[in-house]
Enzyme design. Structure first.
Site, PDB file in Angstrom:
ATOM      1  N   GLU A   1       4.926  -9.376  15.205  1.00  0.00           N
ATOM      2  CA  GLU A   1       3.547  -9.323  14.930  1.00  0.00           C
ATOM      3  C   GLU A   1       2.820 -10.880  14.801  1.00  0.00           C
ATOM      4  O   GLU A   1       1.999 -11.185  15.513  1.00  0.00           O
ATOM      5  CB  GLU A   1       3.362  -8.647  13.695  1.00  0.00           C
ATOM      6  CG  GLU A   1       1.748  -8.393  13.285  1.00  0.00           C
ATOM      7  CD  GLU A   1       1.640  -7.622  12.131  1.00  0.00           C
ATOM      8  OE1 GLU A   1       2.503  -7.430  11.175  1.00  0.00           O
ATOM      9  OE2 GLU A   1       0.624  -7.035  11.937  1.00  0.00           O
TER      10      GLU A   1
ATOM     11  N   HIS B   1       0.092   3.142   8.500  1.00  0.00           N
ATOM     12  CA  HIS B   1       0.235   2.980   7.046  1.00  0.00           C
ATOM     13  C   HIS B   1      -0.756   3.729   6.021  1.00  0.00           C
ATOM     14  O   HIS B   1      -1.863   3.543   6.299  1.00  0.00           O
ATOM     15  CB  HIS B   1       0.028   1.427   6.432  1.00  0.00           C
ATOM     16  CG  HIS B   1       0.971   0.353   7.273  1.00  0.00           C
ATOM     17  ND1 HIS B   1       2.220   0.091   6.814  1.00  0.00           N
ATOM     18  CD2 HIS B   1       0.896  -0.060   8.312  1.00  0.00           C
ATOM     19  CE1 HIS B   1       2.685  -0.751   7.561  1.00  0.00           C
ATOM     20  NE2 HIS B   1       2.043  -0.891   8.606  1.00  0.00           N
TER      21      HIS B   1
ATOM     22  N   HIS C   1       2.638   4.559  14.060  1.00  0.00           N
ATOM     23  CA  HIS C   1       2.606   3.338  13.341  1.00  0.00           C
ATOM     24  C   HIS C   1       1.369   3.288  12.619  1.00  0.00           C
ATOM     25  O   HIS C   1       0.430   2.871  13.068  1.00  0.00           O
ATOM     26  CB  HIS C   1       2.770   2.183  14.331  1.00  0.00           C
ATOM     27  CG  HIS C   1       2.714   0.860  13.410  1.00  0.00           C
ATOM     28  ND1 HIS C   1       3.281  -0.466  14.217  1.00  0.00           N
ATOM     29  CD2 HIS C   1       2.365   0.455  12.438  1.00  0.00           C
ATOM     30  CE1 HIS C   1       2.906  -1.383  13.032  1.00  0.00           C
ATOM     31  NE2 HIS C   1       2.278  -0.845  12.049  1.00  0.00           N
TER      32      HIS C   1
ATOM     33  N   HIS D   1       9.031  -3.634  11.399  1.00  0.00           N
ATOM     34  CA  HIS D   1       7.931  -4.435  11.981  1.00  0.00           C
ATOM     35  C   HIS D   1       8.601  -5.850  12.244  1.00  0.00           C
ATOM     36  O   HIS D   1       9.339  -6.348  11.644  1.00  0.00           O
ATOM     37  CB  HIS D   1       6.943  -4.789  11.000  1.00  0.00           C
ATOM     38  CG  HIS D   1       5.941  -3.930  10.703  1.00  0.00           C
ATOM     39  ND1 HIS D   1       5.908  -2.563  10.230  1.00  0.00           N
ATOM     40  CD2 HIS D   1       4.408  -4.069  10.442  1.00  0.00           C
ATOM     41  CE1 HIS D   1       5.069  -2.090  10.276  1.00  0.00           C
ATOM     42  NE2 HIS D   1       3.829  -2.825  10.246  1.00  0.00           N
TER      43      HIS D   1
ATOM     44  N   ASP E   1      -2.284   1.458  12.935  1.00  0.00           N
ATOM     45  CA  ASP E   1      -1.865   0.536  11.763  1.00  0.00           C
ATOM     46  C   ASP E   1      -2.518   0.658  10.368  1.00  0.00           C
ATOM     47  O   ASP E   1      -1.909   1.385   9.507  1.00  0.00           O
ATOM     48  CB  ASP E   1      -1.904  -1.039  12.429  1.00  0.00           C
ATOM     49  CG  ASP E   1      -0.996  -1.992  11.476  1.00  0.00           C
ATOM     50  OD1 ASP E   1      -0.175  -1.636  10.936  1.00  0.00           O
ATOM     51  OD2 ASP E   1      -1.161  -2.987  11.899  1.00  0.00           O
ATOM     52  N   ASP E   2      -3.488   0.091  10.292  1.00  0.00           N
ATOM     53  CA  ASP E   2      -4.306   0.356   9.051  1.00  0.00           C
ATOM     54  C   ASP E   2      -5.845   0.514   9.479  1.00  0.00           C
ATOM     55  O   ASP E   2      -6.803  -0.562   9.153  1.00  0.00           O
ATOM     56  CB  ASP E   2      -4.313  -0.814   8.392  1.00  0.00           C
ATOM     57  CG  ASP E   2      -3.151  -1.426   7.807  1.00  0.00           C
ATOM     58  OD1 ASP E   2      -2.285  -0.744   7.138  1.00  0.00           O
ATOM     59  OD2 ASP E   2      -2.323  -2.524   8.486  1.00  0.00           O
TER      60      ASP E   2
HETATM   61  N1  ADE Z   1       1.648  -3.552   6.023  1.00  0.00           N
HETATM   62  C1  ADE Z   1       0.237  -2.869   6.387  1.00  0.00           C
HETATM   63  N2  ADE Z   1      -0.134  -3.271   7.369  1.00  0.00           N
HETATM   64  C2  ADE Z   1       0.912  -4.100   7.825  1.00  0.00           C
HETATM   65  C3  ADE Z   1       0.944  -4.970   8.992  1.00  0.00           C
HETATM   66  N3  ADE Z   1       0.098  -4.869  10.179  1.00  0.00           N
HETATM   67  N4  ADE Z   1       2.020  -5.841   9.103  1.00  0.00           N
HETATM   68  C4  ADE Z   1       2.912  -5.941   8.182  1.00  0.00           C
HETATM   69  N5  ADE Z   1       2.670  -4.992   7.289  1.00  0.00           N
HETATM   70  C5  ADE Z   1       1.801  -4.324   7.063  1.00  0.00           C
HETATM   71 ZN    ZN Z   2       1.965  -1.985  10.361  1.00  0.00          ZN
END
Ligand code: ADE
Ligand code: ZN
Length: 322
Positions: free
Chosen positions: A191, A10, A8, A188, A269-270
């Protein structure tokens, strides 16, 4: 060295401020920030939407095939240093086609780096095109068709972006189509949305893994279903704290879910926005939640088992923990 799989992440969320400025310079663009420090000062988010607004805005520096290749290669290099030996990366195709970048340009750039990931970095990889749930079902189907037409190898499709108020059921047709085409499916859910969002992606989209899923906490029947059906959760601890889904890492449900028998994995994630790559996430939860060495090993083995790698590759990666 012991191996991890990252399931996971992006690619656009690995766009570091330094690369944003370098690409802006290369592409002759003026950014609305004076310097890296000013950009970084914006990395305080009240919720998911505040983050997404900046995340999409920063993507404008990605314009040419080599920009996408450089982004992807930089992530793979950093992931390799984190111990990642298998990376199944998310790519928000519509965020690029929606601002005029041809699908083939974006996908071929990503593929330039992914196709060399094992030789260059010792990381086997796969591409998951994540459809944006704030856009229409028609847009999702169009993006899927563009991705297929590009000829770039795809491991699967996913669903991300604004969760609450955007029901998963709208995307049933494209998920059914991808499954019929032999692709894997993830989404997703849970969250920001409650446990019902997790049920929806399991029932309506029939996904194989749930990305995040942490809001199942308290729904004992659903937790039991995740255990019984061995459905992996790709949990992103630093992300949950930075987006205010969890007040403090010491209160993160990861340890309880793991100890309940859910197939929990740790992911970034990011990472360019949330303060850390896979290794940082693992170390942070190890400390905050007092995870034992055995639990860390279980998290790593879960990541390998939950990946879409071949049985032989999974066995080889798992053997690093024997
Ligand atoms: N796109 C990038 N990061 C995300 C996240 N944490 N939740 C939903 N969409 C995303
Ligand atoms: Zn994500």
């Amino acid at each position: 060295m012991t191996a991890w799989a990252e399931l996971h992440v992006h690619l656009e969320g690995t766009l570091e401020p330094e690369l944003i400025f370098a690409l802006a310079r290369r592409n002759g663009l003026t950014l609305p920030y004076a310097d890296i420090a000013e950009l970084r000062s914006r990395y305080e988010f009240g919720d998911l939407q505040e983050f997404l607004d900046l995340y999409y805005a920063n993507m404008t520096v990605l314009q040419h095939r080599e920009d996408f290749a450089d982004l992807t290669d930089a992530y793979l290099a950093r992931a390799a240093r984190a111990g990642v030996r298998r990376a199944e990366v998310f790519f928000d195709l519509q965020a690029h086609t929606g601002r005029g970048v041809p699908a083939a340009t974006a996908l071929e750039g990503v593929n330039d780096a992914l196709s060399r990931s094992y030789d260059r970095h010792g990381v086997s990889s796969g591409l998951i095109v994540t459809l944006l749930r704030h856009l229409s079902a028609e847009s999702a189907m169009e993006a899927y068709e563009q991705a297929r037409a590009s000829g770039v190898p795809m491991l699967g499709i996913g669903l991300c972006s604004t969760e609450v108020g955007n029901p998963a059921i709208r995307f049933k047709a494209v998920f059914d189509r991808a499954r019929a085409d032999g692709l894997h499916t993830v989404a997703h859910a849970g969250e920001e949305g409650d446990a019902s969002y997790v049920r929806d992606v399991l029932d309506a989209l029939r996904v194989e893994r749930v990305d995040h899923g942490v809001r199942v906490v308290g729904d004992l029947a659903l937790i039991q279903r995740l255990v019984d059906e061995r459905i992996p959760l790709t949990v992103c601890p630093l992300s949950n704290v930075r987006l205010k889904g969890v007040a403090d890492l010491t209160e993160h449900p990861l340890a309880d879910l793991l100890r309940s028998g859910v197939r929990v994995t740790v992911n970034s994630d990011d990472p360019a926005y949330f303060g850390g790559y896979l290794d940082d996430n693992v170390e942070a939860v190890r400390r905050a939640l007092d995870l034992t060495d055995d639990e860390i090993r279980t998290l790593a083995l879960n990541s390998i088992e939950a990946s879409f790698a071949s049985a032989g590759e999974k066995q080889q990666l798992a053997s690093t923990w024997a």
